[in-house]
Enzyme design. Structure first.
Site, PDB file in Angstrom:
ATOM      1  N   ILE A 126      15.693  58.834  39.127  1.00 44.14           N
ATOM      2  CA  ILE A 126      16.796  59.240  39.987  1.00 44.14           C
ATOM      3  C   ILE A 126      17.349  60.608  39.580  1.00 44.14           C
ATOM      4  O   ILE A 126      17.090  61.060  38.461  1.00 44.14           O
ATOM      5  CB  ILE A 126      17.962  58.209  39.910  1.00 44.14           C
ATOM      6  CG1 ILE A 126      18.411  58.008  38.454  1.00 44.14           C
ATOM      7  CG2 ILE A 126      17.604  56.914  40.542  1.00 44.14           C
ATOM      8  CD1 ILE A 126      19.593  57.080  38.246  1.00 44.14           C
ATOM      9  N   ASN A 127      18.107  61.226  40.480  1.00 48.82           N
ATOM     10  CA  ASN A 127      18.907  62.388  40.103  1.00 48.82           C
ATOM     11  C   ASN A 127      20.135  61.860  39.357  1.00 48.82           C
ATOM     12  O   ASN A 127      20.312  60.646  39.226  1.00 48.82           O
ATOM     13  CB  ASN A 127      19.336  63.148  41.367  1.00 48.82           C
ATOM     14  CG  ASN A 127      19.507  64.637  41.084  1.00 48.82           C
ATOM     15  OD1 ASN A 127      20.073  65.009  40.047  1.00 48.82           O
ATOM     16  ND2 ASN A 127      19.030  65.475  41.974  1.00 48.82           N
ATOM     17  N   SER A 128      21.000  62.748  38.875  1.00 47.81           N
ATOM     18  CA  SER A 128      22.169  62.271  38.142  1.00 47.81           C
ATOM     19  C   SER A 128      23.088  61.476  39.062  1.00 47.81           C
ATOM     20  O   SER A 128      23.077  61.635  40.278  1.00 47.81           O
ATOM     21  CB  SER A 128      22.889  63.411  37.435  1.00 47.81           C
ATOM     22  OG  SER A 128      22.819  64.583  38.172  1.00 47.81           O
TER      23      SER A 128
ATOM     24  N   ASN B 106      27.452  66.970  34.051  1.00 48.13           N
ATOM     25  CA  ASN B 106      27.210  68.399  34.288  1.00 48.13           C
ATOM     26  C   ASN B 106      27.566  68.809  35.704  1.00 48.13           C
ATOM     27  O   ASN B 106      27.424  68.039  36.655  1.00 48.13           O
ATOM     28  CB  ASN B 106      25.743  68.752  33.967  1.00 48.13           C
ATOM     29  CG  ASN B 106      24.856  68.663  35.186  1.00 48.13           C
ATOM     30  OD1 ASN B 106      24.788  69.602  35.999  1.00 48.13           O
ATOM     31  ND2 ASN B 106      24.196  67.526  35.358  1.00 48.13           N
ATOM     32  N   ALA B 107      28.029  70.042  35.791  1.00 46.02           N
ATOM     33  CA  ALA B 107      28.257  70.671  37.094  1.00 46.02           C
ATOM     34  C   ALA B 107      27.744  72.101  36.970  1.00 46.02           C
ATOM     35  O   ALA B 107      28.507  73.060  37.002  1.00 46.02           O
ATOM     36  CB  ALA B 107      29.732  70.653  37.458  1.00 46.02           C
TER      37      ALA B 107
ATOM     38  N   CYS C  67      21.356  66.337  44.746  1.00 50.28           N
ATOM     39  CA  CYS C  67      22.243  66.854  43.698  1.00 50.28           C
ATOM     40  C   CYS C  67      23.681  66.418  43.978  1.00 50.28           C
ATOM     41  O   CYS C  67      24.195  66.658  45.072  1.00 50.28           O
ATOM     42  CB  CYS C  67      22.170  68.375  43.644  1.00 50.28           C
ATOM     43  SG  CYS C  67      23.258  69.052  42.382  1.00 50.28           S
TER      44      CYS C  67
ATOM     45  N   GLY D 291      21.754  60.674  31.256  1.00 55.41           N
ATOM     46  CA  GLY D 291      21.587  60.182  29.890  1.00 55.41           C
ATOM     47  C   GLY D 291      21.639  58.663  29.799  1.00 55.41           C
ATOM     48  O   GLY D 291      21.618  57.970  30.828  1.00 55.41           O
TER      49      GLY D 291
ATOM     50  N   ASN E  19      14.580  68.591  45.915  1.00 51.10           N
ATOM     51  CA  ASN E  19      15.863  68.057  45.440  1.00 51.10           C
ATOM     52  C   ASN E  19      16.813  67.913  46.624  1.00 51.10           C
ATOM     53  O   ASN E  19      17.408  68.883  47.076  1.00 51.10           O
ATOM     54  CB  ASN E  19      16.428  69.015  44.381  1.00 51.10           C
ATOM     55  CG  ASN E  19      17.791  68.573  43.874  1.00 51.10           C
ATOM     56  OD1 ASN E  19      18.273  67.491  44.223  1.00 51.10           O
ATOM     57  ND2 ASN E  19      18.412  69.405  43.055  1.00 51.10           N
TER      58      ASN E  19
END
Ligand code: FMN
Length: 326
Positions: free
Chosen positions: A209-211, A84-85, A147, A236, A144
């Site tokens: 974690i973040n992505s 995702n962006a 990102c 995911g 956050n």
């Protein structure tokens, strides 16, 4: 009187097992947490999630000013998770304060806390944003600093640098009226070293974690990236082993401190959630799995954890939390 079979007895016993957790002094009915950015911030959605048995919700990350985010397509399911962006699109803190207040009222009836996620471009802005968001009285604030879809104006994520991460933490703690969670990136040499620095700077908890990434997925016929922004954060099932290793490293490094961890990244079912708890997570963030399994994923995970506890004779999550840390 009807007799009760063994299966029914086990289910009835499992139903009684306590899944409640306390995160930084805030009570949650169970360890499932909606990860930031996955769903909007509508009272109806949060009300439904609370009815369906969620433990806590995290809002999408909010900035001082409104952000439009990137053009579509912003989210692609590539078969092993998402890329995702979205670009941290949000209506800005003024609108978010009202939305969080309303959502908090809806969730309070179910004993479900709300975590306000914030994102800023400078350390100073993190302080200002914390003051504003505190007006909504969220139960917790999540910061956050990780990102992967950052604007080109940023050379690196705040969380790439342990010293800068600690400075952000100090700034947020100075202005916050509730416990503070710092959300970290796996894209560093040692996530445990960053976690230690931010905890020394006053962080009450870590979300990891973040992505991961950023990554690229191509359309091979046009030879062009599918995402309009070209690159995006990977989430995911594909990132789960990395997330588990990060939580493992962090929990080992933070042993002996009161800091707690929200284990996030690729959790799809009860097995994955139990794995996170075994490496020391207090609760478990769930994001991309909602795209595949819908809103029932939270209740399914809680039910599966209870069944596991019943099978192993555990009466509370504390009895097996961190068991894999040795
Ligand atoms: C569509 C999408 C939007 C996201 N937006 C945010 C965000 O606004 N703030 C944030 O801290 N993390 C954001 N994330 C990261 C998730 O909260 C989570 O850390 C990550 O996706 C890993 O968990 P998962 O594998 O369960 O999705 C986003 C993830 C996705 C897939």
């Amino acid at each position: 009187m009807e007799s009760i079979g063994t299966d029914q007895k086990e289910t009835a016993a499992a139903d009684k097992l306590d899944l409640g957790v306390t995160l930084c002094g805030v009570r949650m009915p169970n360890p499932t947490v909606l990860a930031s950015g996955i769903l909007g911030l509508s009272q109806e959605v949060f009300d439904r999630l609370a009815h369906l048995g969620i433990g806590a919700v995290t809002t999408k990350s909010c900035s001082l000013q409104p952000r439009v985010g990137w053009h579509n397509p912003t989210i692609v399911n590539w078969g092993h998770g998402l890329i995702n962006a979205v670009g941290l699109s949000n209506p800005g803190v003024e609108v978010m304060v009202d939305e969080i207040r309303t959502a908090k009222l809806a969730l309070k009836k179910h004993g479900v806390p709300i975590i306000a996620s914030i994102f800023a471009n400078t350390i100073f802005d993190f302080g200002t944003l914390t003051r504003y968001i505190s007006e909504a009285e969220p139960d917790l604030i999540e910061v956050n600093i990780s990102c992967p879809n950052i604007d080109t104006q940023h050379e690196e994520m705040f969380s790439s640098n342990a010293y800068v991460s600690a400075q952000v933490t100090r700034m947020v703690k100075r202005h916050a009226r509730c416990p503070v969670i710092i959300k970290l990136s796996p894209n560093v040499d040692s996530i445990a070293a960053v976690a230690k620095e931010v905890v020394n700077a006053g962080a009450d908890a870590i979300c990891a974690i973040n992505s991961l990434g950023p990554g690229i997925i191509l359309d091979i016929d046009t030879a062009r990236p599918i995402l309009a922004n070209r690159t995006g954060g990977v989430s995911g099932p594909a990132i789960r082993p990395i997330a588990v290793r990060c939580v493992y490293d962090i929990c080992k490094a933070l042993k002996g401190t009161p800091a707690q961890v929200i284990g996030t990244g690729g959790v799809t079912d009860a097995r994955d959630a139990i794995e996170m708890i075994l490496v020391g997570a207090t609760c478990v963030g769930i994001g991309s799995a909602i795209y595949h399994h819908g809103f029932n994923v939270f209740n399914d995970i809680s039910t599966g954890i209870q069944e596991y506890m019943g099978r192993h004779g555990y009466h509370s999550l504390e009895e097996f939390r961190g068991k894999a840390l040795g």
